[in-house]
Design a protein around this motif. Sequence first.
Motif, PDB file in Angstrom:
ATOM      1  N   ARG A 257       0.851  -1.184   0.000  1.00  0.00           N
ATOM      2  CA  ARG A 257       0.000   0.000   0.000  1.00  0.00           C
ATOM      3  C   ARG A 257       0.889   1.237   0.000  1.00  0.00           C
ATOM      4  NH1 ARG A 257      -2.433  -0.475   6.132  1.00  0.00           N
ATOM      5  NH2 ARG A 257      -0.407  -0.608   7.099  1.00  0.00           N
ATOM      6  N   ARG A 259       0.844   5.928  -0.397  1.00  0.00           N
ATOM      7  CA  ARG A 259       0.087   7.170  -0.343  1.00  0.00           C
ATOM      8  C   ARG A 259       0.562   8.050  -1.507  1.00  0.00           C
ATOM      9  NH1 ARG A 259      -1.791   9.147   4.652  1.00  0.00           N
ATOM     10  NH2 ARG A 259      -0.231   7.888   5.714  1.00  0.00           N
ATOM     11  N   GLY A 263      -1.225  13.091  -0.771  1.00  0.00           N
ATOM     12  CA  GLY A 263      -2.508  12.419  -0.516  1.00  0.00           C
ATOM     13  C   GLY A 263      -2.678  12.126   0.960  1.00  0.00           C
ATOM     14  N   LYS A 264      -3.945  11.952   1.375  1.00  0.00           N
ATOM     15  CA  LYS A 264      -4.205  11.678   2.791  1.00  0.00           C
ATOM     16  C   LYS A 264      -4.464  10.190   3.033  1.00  0.00           C
ATOM     17  CE  LYS A 264      -5.757  16.235   4.089  1.00  0.00           C
ATOM     18  NZ  LYS A 264      -6.773  17.147   3.663  1.00  0.00           N
ATOM     19  N   GLU A 265      -5.018   9.560   2.028  1.00  0.00           N
ATOM     20  CA  GLU A 265      -5.396   8.161   2.240  1.00  0.00           C
ATOM     21  C   GLU A 265      -4.443   7.200   1.543  1.00  0.00           C
ATOM     22  OE1 GLU A 265      -9.424   7.568   1.163  1.00  0.00           O
ATOM     23  OE2 GLU A 265     -10.131   9.082   2.586  1.00  0.00           O
ATOM     24  N   GLU A 266      -4.282   6.061   2.185  1.00  0.00           N
ATOM     25  CA  GLU A 266      -3.419   5.039   1.594  1.00  0.00           C
ATOM     26  C   GLU A 266      -4.223   4.176   0.618  1.00  0.00           C
ATOM     27  OE1 GLU A 266       0.412   4.259   4.190  1.00  0.00           O
ATOM     28  OE2 GLU A 266      -1.257   2.928   4.671  1.00  0.00           O
ATOM     29  N   ILE A 267      -3.531   3.707  -0.398  1.00  0.00           N
ATOM     30  CA  ILE A 267      -4.189   2.888  -1.422  1.00  0.00           C
ATOM     31  C   ILE A 267      -3.553   1.498  -1.409  1.00  0.00           C
ATOM     32  CG2 ILE A 267      -4.544   2.632  -3.916  1.00  0.00           C
ATOM     33  CD1 ILE A 267      -4.362   5.712  -4.070  1.00  0.00           C
TER      34      ILE A 267
ATOM     35  N   SER B 133       6.782  13.510  -1.813  1.00  0.00           N
ATOM     36  CA  SER B 133       6.068  13.786  -0.570  1.00  0.00           C
ATOM     37  C   SER B 133       7.053  14.291   0.471  1.00  0.00           C
ATOM     38  CB  SER B 133       5.390  12.516  -0.076  1.00  0.00           C
ATOM     39  OG  SER B 133       6.320  11.462  -0.073  1.00  0.00           O
TER      40      SER B 133
END
Lengths: 489, 134
Positions: A257, A259, A263-267, B133
């Motif tokens: 997984r 990010r 981004g804030k959410e993990e995929i 990031s």
Amino acid sequence: MAKVLIIDDDTSVRHMMAEVVKRLGHTPLEASSAAEGLRAAAGLEPDVVMLDVHLPDGDGLEIAGQIKHAPASPEVIIITAFGDPDGAELAIRNGAWDYLVKPSPVERIMITISRALQYRMAKSSARTPTVLRRDEIIGHSQALDTVLERVALAARSEANVLITGETGTGKELVARAIHANSSRSGHRFVVVDCAALPENLVESTLFGHVRGAFTGAEKPREGLIRQANGGTLFLDEVGELPVAAQKAFLRVIQERRFRPVSGKEEIRVNFRLIAATNRDLEQAVAKGRFRNDLLFRLRSLSIATPALRERKEDIRPLTTYYVNHLCEIYASEIKGISSEFMEVLEIYDWPGNVRELFHCLEEALAMAEAEPTLYPHHLPVHIRAAVTRTTISAQVPPASGTRPRLLEDLNRMDRNNFLSIHAFREMMERQYLERLTLLTGGNRKEACRISGLSRTRLFELLKKYDLSNIMRKTKDRRCSPPVRDRAAS
Amino acid sequence: MELWIMAAPYNVAAHRYVNRMAKATGRPCRTFPTVASLTQRLRRPVSGTPLLVLFPAGRRELENLLAARHLMRDLRIILVLDDASPECLSAGHRLRPRYIAYSDGDLSDLVAVTGRMISLPAGMFRISENRASA
């Protein structure tokens, strides 16, 4: 019950080994020479071969490859009275299962045989008949067969694969073949060219980004990892991945997984990973340029693509394939290939490997224009020049009164025919090895002692100058009387 | 290394890109206005290994390029898509590109990757902002 072939000229060692094999509940088979051993390996279909290095009619390390390719593909355990780390390494590199130094404790021998048999059993139970899609992987050499066996193995598993090899050896073709033969073949094969990505683009390319993550990010964008979901992610030139990105990528491999940038959410993702490099990653780890934990993760299964000079028997089918393919592209008549043209291709060393061969053929076809057959003069000049030099170097006659005296010859040469230092060094090296062979009567141990060369290096040089046979014949001549004596007794 | 670009003459993004690359390399780029003109050239011997930058206009042109994939031999390809739909992406990956960019962006990534692949000095194509990031 398995069959274990023991090839050793020492009767007492053979008998001792045979007893060990019987105690393990298997059938021992015996051979006292390399020739006898090769016949037994071909005809008796052993599961394991215990192979002595020093045989009266040959070198065990040299016949190990032939034994491995016998119909039953036995596991080979090299066994010798002499501790030789170079030889051990060479044996393992040539596919030997293990290397035992005489005298080894009986328990050690038993464990080694048992493990080899267990491995063999597991291998045969896992082996299902596979029709491998090879696509553009052309050839039928032993070196290529070994690669294809690994491809089939990789295609059946989900393990991460690291493909290593020189530039132009077809690492991407191998990666695509693994994908095409795997259960993921209906999904995408996504390439990440790590060498093409500037450092500050790596993360957004791999992980994607959300809208407004940086200037110009007017839309959210899926990264390559997400695009590979369900399929295969191929990290080409993985040795070029910046260290910071290596850390981030390691986490993706471990946790599946990631990010996206900002981004804030993990995929969550599900991809199969294949990586390739022409670099020595162990060395990169030692220099702090590559993470050891990432290397460990990448090479769950490794495949080494051989250089073209290591599979010269494939040059012929490759050439035929590419010439036909290019003629088809150019919509021209299929050109003939003269034997002289093929000979030049087979002599040249191909430092740029299959890719160089392809470009060379493209250039030759352009040169030939409407001529129906390809001849050496259609080849690029640098290839013809290199082959001419090699041929002249190889024509130095062995051990005869007409041997050129190099230094004297050198004094006679002018600017037009003066040798390059490389050609001169090769001629010197070849003459040295020929003389060394005669002097030692083909005894390699003695040759190593006198020359100061390691066993591995001596093998390499003899192979390079095509002198292995001369070495063997010299040894045969030297050894023949004792063999006759033994036969008579 | 030569740059071969396939893009329709009206493709604004391609036009911008061609101008930037011509300025960076100091020589005009070789352009092909249609898939047919590109394939026609690929049916003749190619000297050196040009980098192909393809700007297909829509799914159909992408499919046409896929049909001509065998002509592109082992030439390195950069693909610039005007449509990021899953179908286009799947077709795009089948073209075996070394990099996929999108024509609706500012093209700075495309210029940077091209520069690196044709070995231009880094200063000519540097991306000012770090896209990683924090």
